[in-house]
Design an enzyme around this catalytic site. Sequence first.
Site, mmCIF file in Angstrom:
data_model
loop_
_atom_site.group_PDB
_atom_site.id
_atom_site.type_symbol
_atom_site.label_atom_id
_atom_site.label_comp_id
_atom_site.label_asym_id
_atom_site.label_seq_id
_atom_site.Cartn_x
_atom_site.Cartn_y
_atom_site.Cartn_z
ATOM 1 N N ARG A 1 40.510 75.831 -10.602
ATOM 2 C CA ARG A 1 40.704 76.342 -9.237
ATOM 3 C C ARG A 1 42.098 75.948 -8.752
ATOM 4 O O ARG A 1 42.765 75.137 -9.408
ATOM 5 C CB ARG A 1 39.631 75.786 -8.288
ATOM 6 C CG ARG A 1 39.679 74.293 -8.065
ATOM 7 C CD ARG A 1 38.553 73.823 -7.152
ATOM 8 N NE ARG A 1 38.713 72.426 -6.817
ATOM 9 C CZ ARG A 1 37.797 71.702 -6.172
ATOM 10 N NH1 ARG A 1 36.633 72.228 -5.824
ATOM 11 N NH2 ARG A 1 38.032 70.439 -5.863
ATOM 12 N N ASN B 1 40.297 76.050 0.304
ATOM 13 C CA ASN B 1 39.549 74.805 0.172
ATOM 14 C C ASN B 1 40.498 73.670 -0.179
ATOM 15 O O ASN B 1 41.214 73.747 -1.190
ATOM 16 C CB ASN B 1 38.494 74.920 -0.929
ATOM 17 C CG ASN B 1 37.601 73.681 -0.931
ATOM 18 O OD1 ASN B 1 36.762 73.519 -0.056
ATOM 19 N ND2 ASN B 1 37.857 72.797 -1.880
ATOM 20 N N GLU B 2 40.531 72.673 0.675
ATOM 21 C CA GLU B 2 41.439 71.521 0.460
ATOM 22 C C GLU B 2 42.821 72.003 0.043
ATOM 23 O O GLU B 2 43.324 71.636 -1.033
ATOM 24 C CB GLU B 2 40.852 70.563 -0.567
ATOM 25 C CG GLU B 2 39.602 69.845 -0.070
ATOM 26 C CD GLU B 2 39.123 68.760 -1.020
ATOM 27 O OE1 GLU B 2 38.512 67.777 -0.526
ATOM 28 O OE2 GLU B 2 39.373 68.868 -2.243
ATOM 29 N N GLU C 1 33.569 67.577 4.616
ATOM 30 C CA GLU C 1 32.868 67.046 3.453
ATOM 31 C C GLU C 1 32.808 65.525 3.530
ATOM 32 O O GLU C 1 33.850 64.870 3.629
ATOM 33 C CB GLU C 1 33.573 67.436 2.151
ATOM 34 C CG GLU C 1 33.563 68.910 1.836
ATOM 35 C CD GLU C 1 34.348 69.236 0.570
ATOM 36 O OE1 GLU C 1 34.997 70.291 0.547
ATOM 37 O OE2 GLU C 1 34.331 68.412 -0.369
ATOM 38 N N TRP D 1 34.029 62.944 -10.343
ATOM 39 C CA TRP D 1 35.452 63.059 -10.669
ATOM 40 C C TRP D 1 36.218 61.752 -10.630
ATOM 41 O O TRP D 1 37.419 61.744 -10.904
ATOM 42 C CB TRP D 1 36.111 64.052 -9.706
ATOM 43 C CG TRP D 1 35.779 63.834 -8.269
ATOM 44 C CD1 TRP D 1 34.762 64.441 -7.581
ATOM 45 C CD2 TRP D 1 36.417 62.944 -7.346
ATOM 46 N NE1 TRP D 1 34.745 63.983 -6.278
ATOM 47 C CE2 TRP D 1 35.754 63.069 -6.100
ATOM 48 C CE3 TRP D 1 37.484 62.043 -7.445
ATOM 49 C CZ2 TRP D 1 36.124 62.340 -4.970
ATOM 50 C CZ3 TRP D 1 37.851 61.315 -6.319
ATOM 51 C CH2 TRP D 1 37.172 61.471 -5.092
#
Length: 691
Positions: free
Chosen positions: A134, A172-173, A335, A343
């Site tokens: 991603r 996202n982020e 989040e 991770w």
Amino acid sequence: MKKMILSISLLLMVSFLYSQSAKRFYPASELISVGAYYYPEHWDESVWERDLKQMAKMGFEFTHYGEFAWAQLEPEEGKYNFEWLDRAIALADKYGLKVILCTSTATPPVWLVRKYAEVLITHEDGTRMDHGARQHASFSSTFYREYSQKMIAELAKRYGNDERVIGWQLDNEPRMSIDYGPDAHERFRVWLKEKYGTIEALNKAWGNDFWSGLYNDFSQINIPLHSQWGMNIHQRLDHTRFADWETASFMDKQARTIRKHITRDQWITTNYIPMYDVRYIGQSRELDFVTYTRYMIYGEGLGVGRKGYRIGEPLRIAMANDYFRPLSEIIGVMELQPGQVNWGQINPQPLPGAVRLWNWHVFAGGSKFTCTYRFRAPLYGYEQYHYGIMDFDGVRPSPGGLEFQQFIEEINLLRKHFVGLDVPDEYRKRYTGVLFDPNNAIAMAHNPQTTEWHTENHVLKYYKALKSFGAPVDFVRDTMDISKYPVLVVPAYQQMSLELIEELTNYASNGGHLVMTVRTGHQDPYGHLWEAPYAQPIYNLIGSEIEFYDLLMPHAPDHVKMDGELHSWTSWGEILKPFTGTEAWATFEDDFYAGKPAVIWRNLGRGTVTYVGVDTHDGQLEHKVLTRVFERAGIKTESYPEGIIVEYRDSFGIAMNYSDKNYAVKIPSGSQILVGQPNIAPAEVVVWKIE
Ligand code: GLA
């Protein structure tokens, strides 16, 4: 009559402003709303209803769809498939769950990157990212920036008027967009031209007379190879500014596309990883507010005590709260870790209670919602092993899931006791601003002068002391109003304009208590040293000259003495020569400048100025200096041991224990304890209502 008209127009003005402010999205009396991410595209549709029903039963109030679902929403170019998302939204609504939708620019589908390979990020070495992970598409690909708007517009048209959808998360982020593709080079040149106007101005700002660095034309400029030895440091810094802006402006572009199709009841944000050396956080102009993501246990933060790594670093959520809160009218936490992750270097289990503790800390920091990645634990893909609210079977709640549920129940209890937004006077009087500009952190990382220096650790020494005082803290930018803080700490603020020095002088003269530290003000806003004695423009403010700065070898630390105690240092020391009337609070003890002042304090107008000319190893001296600054200012402080954090919000006091020992919290008399009890064990919290 005139008075009545005045008060009515005032009322109208306030309610109009309120209706414009992001505060309208989350009424104060709701305190905090709790949600969980769900990925319908990861599960057989036959289990969606069970999962969303379970989510609602546990008390969650909203869910979050689609930040990685481009391939499922547009399986082929121009062929959209929204039906599954329609059904997922309907199911959420059936169980009273509101929905946050997302733009999936972090995961473009394979057909897109195969047909338009130029969207892929090119590394410094010329290799290109590829499909299969991603964040591989570049925010500096002009084509991608435009093309992605089609999908986004389709989504916004379909759901922009849907009351079940409360808001939008962009990408996202999102991170700094470092790309060496042809578009990026060209966009960098355009950005530089807009910033400097003429090549002469750029050559001056970059000091290009050095090593024949001169450019004749912007077209000759490339994105700097950051790994090439001796690369122009001013060019490197400007490139990071450009890369940050590419990210911030891409978010704005997406927001403008969505804004065209949505009602004003839907908000737009994005979820940032808290990083203190990037500028894009807080730089986007089109967001309604900012949110952050936070993970506490991932094999690095050791916390307090041998098993502190099961609770995490006490200041990790605190600093994110205090850094993000001043950036927008409201904030959210998109989040929060629900349990073990996949991770980290090592992925330990959190201590029982830690997940609930983190939620209370997010609440204590002023957040309007807290949400978790993710409801169901992933069974396949890069993030298998990552915990969810539900165990791997999707049937039994995980330990973290039960802690979220407990937090939700406790918030529902607190909602019944909501009376207003007050905090105790003593707490308000300790309000402290920390003036911070990520630009300085990046500049010092590019040109540290010593391997012993670490900007975030330097700032944390002061921040840790402030939190042990029980002080509410805001990280503020130089564009914000600093006058409301009784105390202002300015740590290692390397690049300073003469205007900012004047503003700080006024701040102190008007009664503020200013604390400045090493490396502050010795460069101009272009990152050039002043053509003057080292840091000369701040001398009148601090009431002293700085004779020189010194950097020590790691094997041979020196010491600074304060109140008879020695504090070791190596990273940065500035030998001070105070003017008359300036007190010396600490002196260098070793070396050829032994006895010379290292920390000074002075009155200035109705306020005070303190200068800390040394960065010590353990921060004890920094703690002592701040203690005395608050004492001299007549501001009462607490002295909480490491790992104990106490905050006030909306008339509630919240004490949190990140340490490895029990701690007896002094609950103010007349307060009513609503959650927990005063003697809190590790990972426990106690919450009281102030009377
Ligand atoms: C981040 C991302 C999520 C997921 C989690 C894993 O915060 O936004 O997509 O990768 O981390 O912890």
